[in-house]
Design an enzyme around this catalytic site. Structure first.
Site, short mmCIF file in Angstrom:
data_model
loop_
_atom_site.label_atom_id
_atom_site.label_comp_id
_atom_site.label_asym_id
_atom_site.label_seq_id
_atom_site.Cartn_x
_atom_site.Cartn_y
_atom_site.Cartn_z
N ASP A 90 16.27 -10.01 -1.22
CA ASP A 90 17.57 -9.49 -1.76
C ASP A 90 18.17 -8.10 -1.19
O ASP A 90 19.40 -7.85 -0.78
CB ASP A 90 18.00 -9.65 -3.16
CG ASP A 90 17.92 -11.24 -3.53
OD1 ASP A 90 18.05 -12.07 -2.75
OD2 ASP A 90 18.11 -11.55 -4.79
N ARG A 101 6.27 -5.66 3.75
CA ARG A 101 5.04 -6.17 2.87
C ARG A 101 5.10 -6.23 1.65
O ARG A 101 5.15 -5.00 1.11
CB ARG A 101 3.85 -5.62 3.72
CG ARG A 101 2.81 -5.98 3.15
CD ARG A 101 1.37 -5.91 3.88
NE ARG A 101 1.12 -4.38 3.92
CZ ARG A 101 -0.23 -3.72 4.46
NH1 ARG A 101 -1.14 -4.75 4.96
NH2 ARG A 101 -0.54 -2.53 4.30
N ASP A 119 -9.44 -5.55 5.14
CA ASP A 119 -9.75 -6.31 3.86
C ASP A 119 -10.68 -7.44 4.32
O ASP A 119 -11.48 -7.69 3.40
CB ASP A 119 -8.45 -6.77 3.09
CG ASP A 119 -7.80 -5.79 2.28
OD1 ASP A 119 -8.63 -5.15 1.72
OD2 ASP A 119 -6.39 -5.71 2.46
N GLU A 140 -6.90 -12.09 5.28
CA GLU A 140 -7.61 -11.23 4.98
C GLU A 140 -8.66 -11.41 3.94
O GLU A 140 -9.50 -10.28 3.34
CB GLU A 140 -6.83 -9.90 4.50
CG GLU A 140 -5.90 -10.13 3.49
CD GLU A 140 -4.91 -9.04 3.26
OE1 GLU A 140 -5.09 -7.81 3.72
OE2 GLU A 140 -3.70 -9.32 2.71
N HIS A 183 0.79 -1.24 -0.11
CA HIS A 183 -0.01 0.14 0.15
C HIS A 183 0.86 1.26 -0.18
O HIS A 183 0.47 2.32 0.73
CB HIS A 183 -0.75 -0.02 1.20
CG HIS A 183 -2.14 -1.15 1.09
ND1 HIS A 183 -3.04 -0.87 -0.10
CD2 HIS A 183 -2.41 -2.04 1.57
CE1 HIS A 183 -3.76 -2.01 0.09
NE2 HIS A 183 -3.59 -2.71 1.26
N GLN A 223 -0.42 -13.15 6.09
CA GLN A 223 -1.71 -11.99 6.22
C GLN A 223 -2.92 -12.66 5.75
O GLN A 223 -3.09 -12.92 4.85
CB GLN A 223 -1.35 -10.79 5.61
CG GLN A 223 -2.23 -9.51 6.04
CD GLN A 223 -1.55 -8.21 5.73
OE1 GLN A 223 -0.70 -7.96 6.12
NE2 GLN A 223 -2.10 -7.38 5.07
#
Length: 259
Positions: A85, A71, A177, A151, A46, A149
């Protein structure tokens, strides 16, 4: 690779506090780390963060003992590869809806023999000069934190299969969500949403995984801590907005009272 203190402390039963962070500004991330956060979730889902940003933000976090977790935008191998990485110590995977999706995230985040992540002389690997690859691979597999997560209705329904994955460390409830997916947009207190959250909570707490929750303020954090959540993550913007409102209200109230 630096020891993942968040993973170690969660495994030891501690409750940790973190914040989402989506600004490509290393100085601000360093300020947050100096404030004492246990971890920052560098939000590429986001926010507009790219791997190059996560590389610099991870350095800023590491300076002061804050764990950088990213995230990612999607549960997709090349995406997870590039962000890890860059030096993040873990990944928070959105929209994990099944045991197969959880395993896909593990395969992307872990090296052989547990996963299939590609190996190169990147920052996470000390640019290939800090330690032999064999030592690095073993350490990375041990230290990389994986947060699934949940959702969606599918994720809630399949939570047992997700929890059964040995390499997932945290089950994180995404209430916004989840409420949207269940047809009650922005109403996480609706009975249907609460029932799904309760199911995720109960099954996670009965497992060896840490329960994670989004918290809007300190009262929310304490309530979730009392329910057993130990990976507590708030939003930088929400904290700032509350502090700004409180400050301006106090200043303007005082000004009005003195005139």
């Amino acid at each position: 690779m630096i020891e993942n203190t968040t993973k170690r402390r969660l495994a030891g039963g501690e409750t940790l506090a973190g914040s989402f962070f989506r600004y490509p500004v290393g100085t601000l991330a360093e300020f947050m780390a100096l404030g004492g956060w246990d971890f920052l979730v560098l939000d590429a889902e986001h926010g507009g963060l790219q791997p190059r940003d996560v590389e610099d933000l991870s350095r800023a976090c590491e300076l002061h003992g804050t764990t950088p977790i990213v995230r990612v935008t999607a549960n997709e191998p090349s995406t997870i590869l590039r962000f890890l990485d860059a030096g993040a110590h873990g990944v928070q995977i959105p929209w994990v809806e099944s045991g197969a999706a959880a395993e896909a995230a593990v395969q992307a985040a872990k090296y052989q023999p547990r996963g299939s992540r590609g190996l190169a002389a990147t920052r996470s690997a000390g640019f290939g000069i800090q330690a032999p690859y064999g030592d690095y691979v073993r350490q990375s597999n041990r230290e990389t934190l994986l947060v699934a997560q949940i959702e969606s209705a599918e994720g809630a329904a399949n939570i047992e299969d997700i929890v059964d994955n040995d390499a997932i460390d945290v089950i994180f409830i995404g209430p916004t969500d989840l409420s949207n997916a269940l047809g009650h947009v922005g109403c996480p207190s609706h009975p249907d949403v609460r029932a799904a959250i309760d199911r995720i909570t109960e099954i996670t707490l009965a497992s060896d995984k840490a329960l994670g929750a989004f918290v809007g303020n300190a009262a929310d954090a304490l309530a979730w801590r009392d329910r057993g959540a130990r990976y507590l993550c708030t939003g930088f913007e929400g904290l700032m907005a509350g502090a700004i409102r409180d400050y301006l209200e106090a200043v303007r109230t005082t000004e009005g009272a003195s005139t």
